[in-house]
Design a protein around this motif. Structure first.
Motif, short mmCIF file in Angstrom:
data_model
loop_
_atom_site.label_atom_id
_atom_site.label_comp_id
_atom_site.label_asym_id
_atom_site.label_seq_id
_atom_site.Cartn_x
_atom_site.Cartn_y
_atom_site.Cartn_z
N MET A 291 42.63 46.05 38.68
CA MET A 291 41.36 46.77 38.92
C MET A 291 41.47 48.17 38.35
O MET A 291 42.54 48.79 38.38
CB MET A 291 41.05 46.83 40.42
CG MET A 291 39.78 47.63 40.75
SD MET A 291 39.41 47.65 42.52
CE MET A 291 38.80 45.98 42.74
N SER B 66 45.89 40.09 38.68
CA SER B 66 44.83 40.72 39.49
C SER B 66 44.91 42.23 39.26
O SER B 66 45.80 42.90 39.78
CB SER B 66 45.03 40.39 40.97
OG SER B 66 44.98 38.99 41.18
N SER C 284 35.86 48.15 36.85
CA SER C 284 36.02 46.81 36.29
C SER C 284 37.27 46.19 36.89
O SER C 284 38.19 46.90 37.31
CB SER C 284 36.13 46.88 34.77
OG SER C 284 36.22 45.59 34.22
N SER C 285 37.32 44.84 36.93
CA SER C 285 38.48 44.16 37.52
C SER C 285 38.53 42.72 37.04
O SER C 285 37.55 42.18 36.52
CB SER C 285 38.41 44.20 39.05
OG SER C 285 37.28 43.45 39.50
N ASN D 216 40.18 38.98 38.69
CA ASN D 216 40.86 38.23 39.77
C ASN D 216 41.11 39.08 41.01
O ASN D 216 42.16 38.95 41.66
CB ASN D 216 42.20 37.66 39.27
CG ASN D 216 42.04 36.74 38.08
OD1 ASN D 216 41.07 36.00 37.99
ND2 ASN D 216 43.00 36.79 37.16
N MET D 217 40.16 39.94 41.37
CA MET D 217 40.33 40.78 42.56
C MET D 217 39.39 40.38 43.69
O MET D 217 39.22 41.13 44.64
CB MET D 217 40.09 42.25 42.19
CG MET D 217 41.11 42.85 41.25
SD MET D 217 42.76 42.94 41.97
CE MET D 217 42.52 44.20 43.20
N ASP D 218 38.81 39.18 43.59
CA ASP D 218 37.85 38.76 44.62
C ASP D 218 38.52 38.52 45.97
O ASP D 218 37.88 38.61 47.02
CB ASP D 218 37.14 37.48 44.17
CG ASP D 218 36.33 37.70 42.90
OD1 ASP D 218 36.12 36.73 42.15
OD2 ASP D 218 35.91 38.85 42.67
N SER D 219 39.82 38.22 45.97
CA SER D 219 40.51 37.90 47.23
C SER D 219 40.91 39.14 48.01
O SER D 219 41.37 39.02 49.15
CB SER D 219 41.76 37.06 46.93
OG SER D 219 41.41 35.87 46.25
N SER E 259 44.65 41.25 52.67
CA SER E 259 43.94 40.00 52.98
C SER E 259 44.90 38.94 53.51
O SER E 259 44.88 37.78 53.08
CB SER E 259 43.20 39.48 51.74
OG SER E 259 42.28 40.43 51.26
N GLN F 158 36.06 46.68 30.84
CA GLN F 158 36.14 45.23 30.97
C GLN F 158 36.75 44.60 29.73
O GLN F 158 37.59 43.69 29.81
CB GLN F 158 34.74 44.65 31.22
CG GLN F 158 34.74 43.17 31.57
CD GLN F 158 35.48 42.88 32.86
OE1 GLN F 158 35.42 43.65 33.81
NE2 GLN F 158 36.21 41.77 32.90
N THR G 189 40.01 43.10 49.50
CA THR G 189 38.92 44.01 49.85
C THR G 189 39.21 45.41 49.33
O THR G 189 40.35 45.87 49.31
CB THR G 189 38.74 44.05 51.37
OG1 THR G 189 39.95 44.52 51.98
CG2 THR G 189 38.41 42.66 51.91
#
Length: 595
Positions: free
Chosen positions: A212, A210, A222-223, A225-228, A253, A199, A230
């Motif tokens: 990961m 984004s 760790s990542s 801006n990868m919430d958007s 997505s 991180q 899957t």
């Protein structure tokens, strides 16, 4: 024909513009993809160094018996064994510290059954930590790996003491090669790595990307801006290609994206970055400049060709039109170039004959019109004379007086006085008192115009100086320059100070304003160059005229001097010989310039 050509050219320009935009967009996508690969390569380099350091620690502990010298457990109450245990623990701490990644080592333990158990790291140790390791479901699998296999896996924290604060760890386990124990599980070294390392490494990269980091089994470590996106979609995409480094255009997505990845060969980590195409914008300024240049060039070239083609087809007609324009301007001379054997040539011959007849008629008409105009001008000159203008101004003044409009009365009175003074000539000498009266009329008009934007303060050191002679209209141009080029550009109320004094039979008059001032390099040009310097400084118009008049009348040693400071003030000083009016209308002092 010209319009048709322009339509074709505009269509071609639009096609080129669309192609240019597509090219720039492809270039922008390729550039961003290359930047993404560079970022991942930089990230992989940092993580490779970190993993190499941590693997080196594990290898040293597993393969170097001399690191801890000998067994520390030969008797429970043996003082030398206790001291050596402290020494061995310090060696282990120092080994972690010199790696540079000490803060990310959760625990490192060296264990040999019934002989050795020491540990170090950022978390607190416990007497049953070795049992927690050996009872973990992944212990035997990792311990049985080849000595060159250091693939990282993400496991649940096996230590109850801090499992809530650090729920997951990445372990590295190797058997002690120098141990004489029969089973590898009786002698081993275990290093558990905190995900905080990854991180913190990601925080060194741009935070609008984004990115990961995953293990070889696609477990996310760790990542940013990868919430958007899957994890399952990314896992399905990354399982297909076998290349360690690459990029693909995919749909994640419901977004069109560029997925770039890199696999680390030793640790097995997978680094990936997602670039949504809707966030990749080409260089719009470059596109506008290129498209505009292409469009204008095509239009200019096409328009030029159209004009040349049309001119070639319509050359005879253009000659007729040009000659008709010449005739309309009053030139009725014969033009043989418009005469030829074709139909247009016949028309040209008739035009030449017609113009010859019209020429005679126009000469007679012009002569009559000139006589008529001369008479009309004389009538106008007779009607408009100074007395008629003064009487008209006087009538306006009395009308304003009856209507109690003091502003109009002042303006008309001042204008009337100005006109009377100006009509008497410019080269005669007047007294300071008369010049100040004339200046007062001018100031009255300008104050009305500028709505009291400025004030004028006049100081005369000696009352007798009111009777000193000065060339008429000397002060008005200087005050005008102070208003127009000093105070007005500053945009704030100003003050014009007029100081009249004498020194050694020389009369000095200084006009000082608190306007924008003049730079040093422009002061020398003010009295010689009548061209406008810049819009930020005094124009120079008027000042050379006043200076030249004084020098012609009194000599080169007299005239104007200018002193100024930008943004503070400008002071113009007039110097001329002191001539005082006596009782017989003569002068009390007249300098001899021949001396």
């Amino acid at each position: 024909m010209i319009l048709y050509n322009l339509v074709v050219i505009i269509c071609i320009s639009c096609i080129i513009s669309i192609y240019t935009y597509s090219f720039y967009k492809r270039d922008a996508v390729a550039s961003e993809t290359a930047s993404s690969a560079n970022r991942l390569h930089l990230l992989s380099s940092r993580l490779d160094i970190a993993c190499d350091e941590l693997i080196n620690i594990v290898q040293n502990c597993a393969g170097r018996k001399s690191l801890f010298l000998t067994s520390i457990l030969t008797g429970r109450n043996n003082r030398s064994n206790e001291e050596f245990g402290i020494y061995a623990a310090d060696v282990l701490k120092d080994l972690c510290a010199i790696s540079g990644y000490n803060e990310y080592i959760h625990k490192i333990m060296v264990y040999e059954k019934d002989s050795l158990f020491i540990q170090a790291g950022t978390s607190h140790g416990s007497w049953n930590d070795a049992d927690c390791i050996m009872s973990a479901p992944w212990f035997h699998e990792l311990l049985s790996k080849n000595m060159r296999e250091y693939t990282l896996t993400l496991i649940d924290n096996p230590f109850p003491l801090n499992a809530k604060t650090i729920p997951q760890l990445l372990p590295l386990i190797r058997p002690l090669q120098y141990s004489k124990k029969e089973s590898p599980q009786d002698a081993w070294v275990c290093l558990t790595l905190s995900p905080k390392l990854f991180q913190n490494t990601l925080e060194l990269l741009p935070q609008d990307k984004s990115i990961m980091i995953m293990t070889s089994d696609y477990s996310p470590i760790s990542s940013i801006n990868m919430d958007s996106f899957t994890l399952e979609d990314m896992k399905a995409i990354l399982q297909s290609p076998s290349d360690p480094i690459g990029s693909l255009r995919v749909n994640l997505s419901d977004m069109d994206c560029i997925l770039t990845w890199e696999r680390l060969p030793v640790s097995g980590l997978i680094l990936c970055e997602v670039l949504p195409l809707n966030q990749i914008s080409p260089n719009l300024n470059a596109i506008r400049a290129t498209v505009g240049l292409v469009f204008l060039s095509c239009v200019a070239i096409g328009f030029s060709l159209s004009l040349l083609f049309t001119r070639y087809l319509t050359r005879p007609i253009m000659r007729l039109i040009d000659h008709m324009e010449v005739i309309s301007s009053g030139d009725f001379s014969r033009n043989p170039h418009i005469e030829s054997n074709d139909e247009l040539g016949i028309i040209g011959r008739q035009i030449n004959e017609m113009s010859a007849h019209v020429s005679v008629l126009m000469e007679n008409r012009i002569r009559d019109e000139q006589e008529k105009m001369s008479l009309e001008i004389k009538m106008l000159q007779a009607q408009i004379n100074p007395h008629f203008l003064y009487n008209t101004l006087d009538s306006i003044k009395w009308i304003a007086t009856m209507q109690h409009n003091a502003g109009i009365v002042r303006a008309v009175s001042a204008l009337s006085s100005l006109l009377k003074n100006m009509a008497k000539g410019f080269h005669e000498k007047v007294t300071i008192r008369q010049e100040l009266d004339f200046l007062d009329n001018y100031i009255t008009i300008e104050k009305i115009r500028y709505m009291e934007l400025f004030d004028v303060a006049i100081t005369v050191d000696d009352p007798m100086l009111y009777d000193a002679y000065i060339i008429k209209l000397t002060l008005q141009p200087l005050v005008e320059n102070s208003i127009f080029s000093g105070i007005e550009p500053s945009g704030k109320p100003g003050l014009i100070q007029i100081h009249i004094f004498s020194r050694e039979q020389v009369l000095y008059i200084s006009i000082r304003d608190n306007g924008i001032g003049i730079s040093d390099e422009n002061i020398a040009r003010m009295l010689t160059d009548t061209s406008r310097v810049t819009k930020h400084y005094m124009s120079g118009i008027g000042l050379p005229n006043v200076d030249r008049r004084i020098k012609l009348v009194y000599g080169q040693e007299y005239g104007l001097t200018i002193d100024s400071e930008l943004g503070v003030y400008t002071c113009v000083t007039v110097s001329l010989p002191l001539e005082l009016k006596d009782c017989d209308e003569g002068v009390s002092y007249v300098p001899n310039h021949s001396d």
